[in-house]
Motif scaffolding. Structure first.
Motif, PDB file in Angstrom:
ATOM      1  N   VAL A 153      47.542  58.694  17.302  1.00  0.00           N
ATOM      2  CA  VAL A 153      46.635  58.022  18.230  1.00  0.00           C
ATOM      3  C   VAL A 153      45.401  58.882  18.482  1.00  0.00           C
ATOM      4  CG1 VAL A 153      46.386  57.058  20.551  1.00  0.00           C
ATOM      5  CG2 VAL A 153      48.536  56.767  19.302  1.00  0.00           C
ATOM      6  N   ILE A 154      45.606  60.167  18.686  1.00  0.00           N
ATOM      7  CA  ILE A 154      44.484  61.089  18.917  1.00  0.00           C
ATOM      8  C   ILE A 154      43.551  61.094  17.721  1.00  0.00           C
ATOM      9  CG2 ILE A 154      43.871  63.518  19.221  1.00  0.00           C
ATOM     10  CD1 ILE A 154      46.476  63.833  20.824  1.00  0.00           C
ATOM     11  N   ASP A 155      44.117  61.072  16.506  1.00  0.00           N
ATOM     12  CA  ASP A 155      43.317  61.097  15.282  1.00  0.00           C
ATOM     13  C   ASP A 155      42.658  59.759  14.974  1.00  0.00           C
ATOM     14  OD1 ASP A 155      44.069  63.715  14.941  1.00  0.00           O
ATOM     15  OD2 ASP A 155      45.635  63.294  13.470  1.00  0.00           O
ATOM     16  N   ALA A 161      63.151  58.728  21.519  1.00  0.00           N
ATOM     17  CA  ALA A 161      63.276  59.871  22.421  1.00  0.00           C
ATOM     18  C   ALA A 161      61.925  60.556  22.604  1.00  0.00           C
ATOM     19  CB  ALA A 161      64.298  60.864  21.865  1.00  0.00           C
ATOM     20  N   ALA A 162      61.749  61.176  23.765  1.00  0.00           N
ATOM     21  CA  ALA A 162      60.508  61.899  24.034  1.00  0.00           C
ATOM     22  C   ALA A 162      60.255  62.988  22.999  1.00  0.00           C
ATOM     23  CB  ALA A 162      60.564  62.504  25.437  1.00  0.00           C
ATOM     24  N   ALA A 163      61.326  63.571  22.452  1.00  0.00           N
ATOM     25  CA  ALA A 163      61.175  64.644  21.470  1.00  0.00           C
ATOM     26  C   ALA A 163      60.459  64.188  20.210  1.00  0.00           C
ATOM     27  CB  ALA A 163      62.553  65.202  21.110  1.00  0.00           C
ATOM     28  N   GLU A 164      60.466  62.880  19.937  1.00  0.00           N
ATOM     29  CA  GLU A 164      59.834  62.364  18.721  1.00  0.00           C
ATOM     30  C   GLU A 164      58.386  61.929  18.933  1.00  0.00           C
ATOM     31  OE1 GLU A 164      62.377  59.168  17.599  1.00  0.00           O
ATOM     32  OE2 GLU A 164      64.090  60.452  17.157  1.00  0.00           O
ATOM     33  N   TYR A 165      57.893  61.971  20.157  1.00  0.00           N
ATOM     34  CA  TYR A 165      56.571  61.429  20.462  1.00  0.00           C
ATOM     35  C   TYR A 165      55.390  62.203  19.876  1.00  0.00           C
ATOM     36  CZ  TYR A 165      57.388  57.422  23.512  1.00  0.00           C
ATOM     37  OH  TYR A 165      57.715  56.178  23.990  1.00  0.00           O
ATOM     38  N   PRO A 166      55.440  63.538  19.743  1.00  0.00           N
ATOM     39  CA  PRO A 166      54.227  64.251  19.339  1.00  0.00           C
ATOM     40  C   PRO A 166      53.560  63.717  18.078  1.00  0.00           C
ATOM     41  CG  PRO A 166      55.834  65.810  20.146  1.00  0.00           C
ATOM     42  CD  PRO A 166      56.521  64.476  20.111  1.00  0.00           C
ATOM     43  N   GLU A 167      54.333  63.377  17.036  1.00  0.00           N
ATOM     44  CA  GLU A 167      53.718  62.882  15.799  1.00  0.00           C
ATOM     45  C   GLU A 167      52.988  61.565  16.046  1.00  0.00           C
ATOM     46  OE1 GLU A 167      54.826  61.701  11.148  1.00  0.00           O
ATOM     47  OE2 GLU A 167      56.437  62.253  12.551  1.00  0.00           O
ATOM     48  N   MET A 168      53.595  60.663  16.827  1.00  0.00           N
ATOM     49  CA  MET A 168      52.952  59.380  17.112  1.00  0.00           C
ATOM     50  C   MET A 168      51.697  59.569  17.960  1.00  0.00           C
ATOM     51  SD  MET A 168      54.565  55.875  18.744  1.00  0.00           S
ATOM     52  CE  MET A 168      55.010  56.633  20.315  1.00  0.00           C
ATOM     53  N   VAL A 197      61.423  57.529  11.676  1.00  0.00           N
ATOM     54  CA  VAL A 197      62.596  58.369  11.937  1.00  0.00           C
ATOM     55  C   VAL A 197      63.841  57.789  11.278  1.00  0.00           C
ATOM     56  CG1 VAL A 197      64.008  59.454  13.713  1.00  0.00           C
ATOM     57  CG2 VAL A 197      61.553  59.134  14.104  1.00  0.00           C
ATOM     58  N   ARG A 198      64.100  56.502  11.506  1.00  0.00           N
ATOM     59  CA  ARG A 198      65.308  55.897  10.957  1.00  0.00           C
ATOM     60  C   ARG A 198      65.171  55.615   9.460  1.00  0.00           C
ATOM     61  NH1 ARG A 198      69.694  56.090  12.318  1.00  0.00           N
ATOM     62  NH2 ARG A 198      70.434  53.978  12.722  1.00  0.00           N
ATOM     63  N   ALA A 199      64.094  54.930   9.051  1.00  0.00           N
ATOM     64  CA  ALA A 199      63.922  54.566   7.641  1.00  0.00           C
ATOM     65  C   ALA A 199      63.210  55.639   6.832  1.00  0.00           C
ATOM     66  CB  ALA A 199      63.153  53.252   7.528  1.00  0.00           C
ATOM     67  N   LYS A 200      62.638  56.628   7.516  1.00  0.00           N
ATOM     68  CA  LYS A 200      61.925  57.722   6.846  1.00  0.00           C
ATOM     69  C   LYS A 200      60.857  57.189   5.889  1.00  0.00           C
ATOM     70  CE  LYS A 200      65.947  60.765   7.274  1.00  0.00           C
ATOM     71  NZ  LYS A 200      65.520  61.171   8.619  1.00  0.00           N
ATOM     72  N   LEU A 201      60.077  56.243   6.380  1.00  0.00           N
ATOM     73  CA  LEU A 201      59.008  55.636   5.605  1.00  0.00           C
ATOM     74  C   LEU A 201      57.994  56.683   5.175  1.00  0.00           C
ATOM     75  CD1 LEU A 201      57.630  52.980   4.595  1.00  0.00           C
ATOM     76  CD2 LEU A 201      56.408  52.979   6.798  1.00  0.00           C
ATOM     77  N   LEU A 202      57.567  56.593   3.914  1.00  0.00           N
ATOM     78  CA  LEU A 202      56.629  57.550   3.345  1.00  0.00           C
ATOM     79  C   LEU A 202      55.328  56.869   2.936  1.00  0.00           C
ATOM     80  CD1 LEU A 202      59.066  59.547   1.025  1.00  0.00           C
ATOM     81  CD2 LEU A 202      58.236  60.222   3.303  1.00  0.00           C
ATOM     82  N   GLU A 203      54.275  57.629   2.864  1.00  0.00           N
ATOM     83  CA  GLU A 203      52.994  57.145   2.370  1.00  0.00           C
ATOM     84  C   GLU A 203      53.173  56.567   0.966  1.00  0.00           C
ATOM     85  OE1 GLU A 203      48.500  58.914   1.426  1.00  0.00           O
ATOM     86  OE2 GLU A 203      50.061  60.196   2.297  1.00  0.00           O
ATOM     87  N   GLY A 204      52.572  55.410   0.730  1.00  0.00           N
ATOM     88  CA  GLY A 204      52.634  54.782  -0.588  1.00  0.00           C
ATOM     89  C   GLY A 204      53.758  53.788  -0.766  1.00  0.00           C
ATOM     90  N   GLU A 205      54.750  53.782   0.136  1.00  0.00           N
ATOM     91  CA  GLU A 205      55.835  52.812   0.032  1.00  0.00           C
ATOM     92  C   GLU A 205      55.372  51.454   0.564  1.00  0.00           C
ATOM     93  OE1 GLU A 205      60.068  54.995   0.067  1.00  0.00           O
ATOM     94  OE2 GLU A 205      59.110  54.967   2.048  1.00  0.00           O
ATOM     95  N   THR A 206      56.147  50.408   0.213  1.00  0.00           N
ATOM     96  CA  THR A 206      55.832  49.052   0.668  1.00  0.00           C
ATOM     97  C   THR A 206      56.860  48.588   1.681  1.00  0.00           C
ATOM     98  OG1 THR A 206      54.789  48.490  -1.450  1.00  0.00           O
ATOM     99  CG2 THR A 206      55.455  46.660  -0.050  1.00  0.00           C
ATOM    100  N   VAL A 207      56.367  47.960   2.750  1.00  0.00           N
ATOM    101  CA  VAL A 207      57.192  47.462   3.845  1.00  0.00           C
ATOM    102  C   VAL A 207      56.987  45.954   3.972  1.00  0.00           C
ATOM    103  CG1 VAL A 207      57.717  47.651   6.308  1.00  0.00           C
ATOM    104  CG2 VAL A 207      56.837  49.626   5.075  1.00  0.00           C
ATOM    105  N   ALA A 208      58.077  45.202   4.141  1.00  0.00           N
ATOM    106  CA  ALA A 208      57.991  43.786   4.474  1.00  0.00           C
ATOM    107  C   ALA A 208      58.377  43.613   5.936  1.00  0.00           C
ATOM    108  CB  ALA A 208      58.921  42.965   3.585  1.00  0.00           C
ATOM    109  N   VAL A 209      57.456  43.079   6.733  1.00  0.00           N
ATOM    110  CA  VAL A 209      57.685  42.878   8.171  1.00  0.00           C
ATOM    111  C   VAL A 209      57.867  41.387   8.431  1.00  0.00           C
ATOM    112  CG1 VAL A 209      56.740  43.134  10.499  1.00  0.00           C
ATOM    113  CG2 VAL A 209      56.365  44.933   8.785  1.00  0.00           C
TER     114      VAL A 209
END
Length: 350
Positions: A308-310, A297-304, A159-171
């Motif tokens: 999990v379901i998938d 927020a609860a409104a953002e939960y469905p995608e997450m 939501v905040r960083a709008k991470l996309l498939e194929g991008e690289t993340v450093a944690v």
């Protein structure tokens, strides 16, 4: 009902019988199925949270079924299986109405602003704005972590960083929330570089999807912004699209920002004891974004929840210990010395 109660900070909590919670007019009382043991619970018990009043019942990550609903609740019903974010909005302010209940000025937090879920029952306010229905067939271990660590990681990355498939993340930092960020990033389809000072933590990072790891052990703050960043850039020469500080240290934040490509996005999840010094010249020159993430927020939960379901996101894989409610005080005390990244779940049926 049974509940874990402490009456003094840093004094071992006790399992007691206390009065069951009353049902708020716009809220619900939930029969707790399972609840998480989170480092934030330990911070509150240690007296680090000004919202806590004593005596207190901890617990903010939970899944369960609605035992009773107030007369103003219209979207949920008794018997329904639900989870809830650890930050609950009022449902009325402009932030809640805009889908950003996680920054609601009148927010409530079970286990912080009122008695939490280390108990047979917990009250949740403003149910229509905060509850999330979850499938009956998913294990509780897959749901409990969605209230805090996975929600914060998902909100920060998606939501905040709008991470996309194929991008690289450093944690940076591979504890519980860092591993959650790694797992969320992989579920989205991103590539992950994980940084930590522990070989064991980096082993877990690889097991949960990190493509490359960097051991920062023995590096001082100057070296961390040089040697470690150089290793990140060896894997991603132009810099990473997104960096995450899941630790909360000035030197890790500096290294994370130094690892970013132009137009990169830094997500700050780790909490700090003092404001950090940031290379604002780099932020300005490369048009970097520095983003906070505080729950979801609860409104953002469905995608997450759909991930999990998938089966693309498996929070249950972080669970390393399942205990009964009577064992919770010892688990609270153990958090003070435990630096592991596994998750302990309290099963109320044990």
């Amino acid at each position: 009902m049974r509940a874990i109660v402490y009456e003094e900070f840093s004094v071992l909590p006790q399992l007691r019988d206390i009065e069951s919670p009353s049902t708020p007019s716009s809220g619900v009382v939930i029969d707790v199925e399972a609840t998480g043991v989170c480092r934030s619970d330990h911070h509150a018990w240690s007296g680090h949270d000004s919202t806590i009043t004593l005596p207190h019942v901890p617990g903010h990550e939970l899944v369960g079924r609605i035992a009773s609903a107030g007369p103003e609740v219209t979207d949920f019903h008794t018997g329904q299986r639900v989870t809830v974010p650890f930050v609950c909005g009022c449902g009325r302010c402009r932030w809640c109405q805009g889908g950003n209940a996680q920054v609601c000025p009148e927010q409530t937090q079970p286990g912080f602003t009122h008695f939490g879920s280390w108990a047979d029952q917990v009250a949740i306010h403003n149910a229509d704005a905060n509850l999330i229905a979850v499938p009956n067939d998913l294990p509780a271990s897959a749901m409990v972590g969605l209230g805090c660590r996975f929600a914060t990681a998902f909100h920060g990355l998606r939501v905040r960083a709008k991470l996309l498939e194929g991008e690289t993340v450093a944690v940076f930092g591979c504890g519980g929330v860092g591993l959650s960020a790694i797992m969320v990033a992989r579920a989205i389809g991103a590539r992950v570089i994980a940084i930590d000072v522990s070989d064991a933590a980096l082993d877990r990072a690889r097991a949960h999807g990190a493509a490359h790891t960097v051991n920062a052990a023995g590096k001082n703050s100057v070296d961390l912004s040089a040697e470690v960043v150089a290793q990140v850039l060896d894997q991603c020469p132009d810099g990473v699209a997104v960096s995450v500080d899941a630790l909360g240290r000035e030197d890790t934040i500096a290294a994370a920002i130094a690892s970013l490509a132009p137009l990169g996005r830094h997500v700050q999840i780790g909490l700090l004891t003092a404001p950090p010094v940031i290379d604002m010249g780099r932020v300005i020159g490369l048009e970097l974004s520095v983003l906070g993430s505080h729950g979801m927020a609860a409104a953002e939960y469905p995608e997450m929840v759909d991930l999990v379901i998938d089966g693309k996101l498996r929070p249950q894989d972080l669970v390393t210990n399942v205990i009964g409610l009577a064992d919770a005080p010892a688990a609270m005390e153990a958090l003070g010395a435990n630096t592991g990244s596994g998750m302990t779940v309290i099963d109320l049926n044990l």
